[in-house]
Design a protein around this motif. Structure first.
Motif, PDB file in Angstrom:
ATOM      1  N   ASP A   1       0.820  -1.223   0.000  1.00  0.00           N
ATOM      2  CA  ASP A   1       0.000   0.000   0.000  1.00  0.00           C
ATOM      3  C   ASP A   1       0.846   1.262   0.000  1.00  0.00           C
ATOM      4  OD1 ASP A   1      -2.342  -1.322  -0.050  1.00  0.00           O
ATOM      5  OD2 ASP A   1      -2.834  -1.063   2.077  1.00  0.00           O
ATOM      6  N   VAL A   2       1.955   1.229   0.749  1.00  0.00           N
ATOM      7  CA  VAL A   2       2.790   2.425   0.831  1.00  0.00           C
ATOM      8  C   VAL A   2       3.927   2.392  -0.188  1.00  0.00           C
ATOM      9  CG1 VAL A   2       2.278   2.874   3.258  1.00  0.00           C
ATOM     10  CG2 VAL A   2       4.251   1.461   2.651  1.00  0.00           C
ATOM     11  N   GLY A   3       3.959   1.353  -1.029  1.00  0.00           N
ATOM     12  CA  GLY A   3       4.962   1.288  -2.086  1.00  0.00           C
ATOM     13  C   GLY A   3       6.306   0.772  -1.608  1.00  0.00           C
ATOM     14  N   LEU A   4       6.281  -0.149  -0.635  1.00  0.00           N
ATOM     15  CA  LEU A   4       7.515  -0.718  -0.111  1.00  0.00           C
ATOM     16  C   LEU A   4       7.593  -2.178  -0.563  1.00  0.00           C
ATOM     17  CD1 LEU A   4       9.718   0.430   1.813  1.00  0.00           C
ATOM     18  CD2 LEU A   4       8.494  -0.629   3.686  1.00  0.00           C
ATOM     19  N   ALA A   5       8.727  -2.580  -1.147  1.00  0.00           N
ATOM     20  CA  ALA A   5       8.865  -3.953  -1.637  1.00  0.00           C
ATOM     21  C   ALA A   5       8.979  -4.921  -0.458  1.00  0.00           C
ATOM     22  CB  ALA A   5      10.105  -4.055  -2.513  1.00  0.00           C
ATOM     23  N   PRO A   6       8.417  -6.154  -0.590  1.00  0.00           N
ATOM     24  CA  PRO A   6       8.480  -7.139   0.508  1.00  0.00           C
ATOM     25  C   PRO A   6       9.909  -7.380   0.986  1.00  0.00           C
ATOM     26  CG  PRO A   6       7.050  -7.921  -1.247  1.00  0.00           C
ATOM     27  CD  PRO A   6       7.676  -6.652  -1.739  1.00  0.00           C
ATOM     28  N   ALA A   7      10.871  -7.370   0.052  1.00  0.00           N
ATOM     29  CA  ALA A   7      12.263  -7.624   0.439  1.00  0.00           C
ATOM     30  C   ALA A   7      12.780  -6.543   1.387  1.00  0.00           C
ATOM     31  CB  ALA A   7      13.142  -7.700  -0.807  1.00  0.00           C
TER      32      ALA A   7
END
Lengths: 318, 220
Positions: free
Chosen positions: A140-146
């Motif tokens: 949602d906030v544009g942060l990659a899972p990694a």
């Protein structure tokens, strides 16, 4: 439209060793449900102190007077809460995070250094019994899972910023206060974050954004409140404000943008240890005259309008 | 030639290659913008140029002579020629120092006496628009914008030839940002300093930088 937060005559003073700093003076402000309010103003005018006073986060040497009534539709609601007199325990248990979320300024210092982003997010979700998972929230906030599996020191300024935003959104608070949520983000991410905040408002949430990014405020805000030297000096619908700011200070601030004249507002803001009785902007104001020794105010009922004896719009009309 | 340059530099953290084989050059008197996506390594490159982080490959050179020495035992006279202004003043400033001491510290650390150092700090504080009442306060009692201006004054205290700004105006309001730009432009004219602006703000770079480098061009 219902008022989620009704602030009246809020004053915050800090007692320092030999002086008193007045960071917020007699501030009146209504925040309405479903609206995105942008609070803008010069560095050090009291914006962040205002936010912290509503969250019970002020240090011990702060003296707070006035009232800030929070009325939301929390299912486990026990009625309106008076934030100014609420006990620290009450803030910790039921208000901070749960009913008012805060995206803090300076993400670099806001994150626990010894836990990964995922641990921080999962803990918050668990405490607030949310069913959303950390990856969804991060997306949602544009942060990659990694990036979630990294420790705060391994994150760039922009990544840490997005992580603090995700943490504030995790409990799904009815009122979200975002203190400079777009600092350090590149333009696409700024837009992404702003759209996210906008969507919260469109789906019934309420957001107060404290920002110096006037371009961002123009993009998403329903209303704009301009703060100067501990007071609100202009509070109007955003489209009207950006089309023609009324307060000479607001106009000068907009003019300082790199896309406009790129000139700073002349002079210095007054010291908060020695605020003048009259209009605090008068010493820097081209239109100042003897009227300015008397302090102008906003409309006390709606908390809107412009606190100036010679607002720019009136001048043009008359 | 008066330049600060990185030649074929590369940085690796653990297994992660942040960037490799990057060339960048900053001449005295010019203002260069550097833009790129969030998290791409701009701040790391700024730290490499500021001699705070030794590159794993390649080298940094000042005025044509490469910086030697294992893991950056850089002489003070060289180090003080480059100043870096960080993105987060809150994390960069020592919380125990008053703003005045914060500004004066680099001078005192290199042997200037306290009275001279503090006088110079006071003059610089005035240049960046910090009022007298703020100077005896410690960082927790001032706003981020005020603290960043103190950090700017601190960065200028040794009259650096090269100034690197890592998103240093991102947390400032429009007026303070314009003020910082004015101070820096005046300083640059006076000292013929080279200024690198790392920023996401295209409007700011358009207005301020002589030329702007896109990160994607650097790494390709």
């Amino acid at each position: 439209m219902s008022t989620v937060l009704r602030i009246r005559d809020l004053t915050v003073r800090f007692r320092l060793r030999d002086t008193i700093v007045q960071a917020v003076s007699g501030l009146d402000l209504d925040v309405r449900r479903g609206e995105l309010l942008a609070i803008v103003g010069e560095s050090g005018c009291g914006k962040s102190v205002l936010a912290h006073s509503l969250m019970g986060l002020l240090p011990k040497n702060a003296q707070v007077t006035g009232s800030a009534l929070l009325r939301d539709t929390d299912p486990a609601d026990t009625g309106p809460v008076e934030l100014i007199s609420a006990a620290p325990r009450r803030f910790a248990r039921g208000i901070r995070g749960r009913r008012i979320g805060l995206v803090p300024q300076s993400p670099a210092t806001a994150l626990t250094p010894v836990r990964t982003g995922r641990k921080l997010l999962e803990e918050t979700l668990r405490v607030h019994r949310r069913t959303t998972d950390a990856d969804t929230l991060a997306a949602d906030v544009g942060l990659a899972p990694a990036d979630l599996d990294r420790y705060p020191f391994e994150l760039s300024g922009g990544m840490a910023q997005r992580l603090t935003t995700a943490l504030a959104l995790a409990p799904d608070p009815p009122l979200l206060i975002a203190d400079e949520p777009t600092t350090g983000l590149d333009r696409p991410l700024v837009d992404h974050t702003l759209d996210l905040l906008r969507r919260r408002c469109d789906t019934g949430g309420t957001v107060v954004v404290i920002t110096h990014d006037l371009t961002a405020a123009e993009r998403v805000a329903d209303r704009v409140a301009v703060m100067y030297a501990s007071r609100l000096v202009e509070h109007r619908p955003a489209d009207a404000f950006f089309a023609s700011p009324s307060h000479p200070y607001a106009a000068a601030l907009l003019d300082a943008l790199p896309t406009r004249s790129f000139n700073p507002v002349p002079g210095h803001p007054p010291m908060l240890t020695a605020l003048p009785d009259g209009c605090a902007f008068a010493p820097r104001c081209p239109a100042a005259n003897s009227d300015c020794a008397r302090r102008p105010d906003l409309d006390p009922d709606t908390t809107e309008g412009v606190a100036c004896h010679h607002p720019l719009v009136t001048e043009e009309v008359g | 030639m008066s330049t600060l340059a990185a030649r074929g530099v590369g940085v690796t953290f653990g297994h992660a290659v942040v960037f490799d084989d990057v060339d960048v050059e900053l001449a005295r008197g010019e203002t260069v913008g550097l833009r790129g996506p969030s998290g791409c390594g701009k701040s790391t490159l700024a730290r490499v140029l500021a001699l705070l982080h030794g590159p794993d490959r390649g080298h940094v050179s000042i005025d044509g002579s490469p910086i030697e020495g294992a893991r950056y035992a850089v002489p003070v006279a060289t180090r003080t020629r480059i100043a870096l202004l960080f993105q987060s003043p809150r994390a960069a400033a020592d919380p125990r120092l008053s703003l005045l001491d914060l500004i004066a510290e680099p001078l005192l650390a290199t042997g200037t006496d306290r009275t001279t150092g503090r006088a110079r700090a006071r003059a610089l504080a005035d240049d960046v628009g910090l009022t007298e009442d703020l100077l005896e306060r410690r960082p927790h009692a001032v706003s981020d914008g005020q603290l960043q201006r103190a950090c700017l004054a601190r960065a200028l205290v040794h009259n650096p030839d090269y100034l690197l700004l890592d998103e240093a105006t991102a947390m400032l309001d429009a007026s303070t940002q314009a003020l910082v730009a004015q101070v820096l432009i005046a300083y640059q004219r006076q000292h013929q300093a080279g200024v690198l602006l790392v920023s996401h703000d295209l409007a700011l770079l358009d207005r301020w930088a002589d030329r702007t480098i896109d990160w994607n061009e650097l790494i390709s």
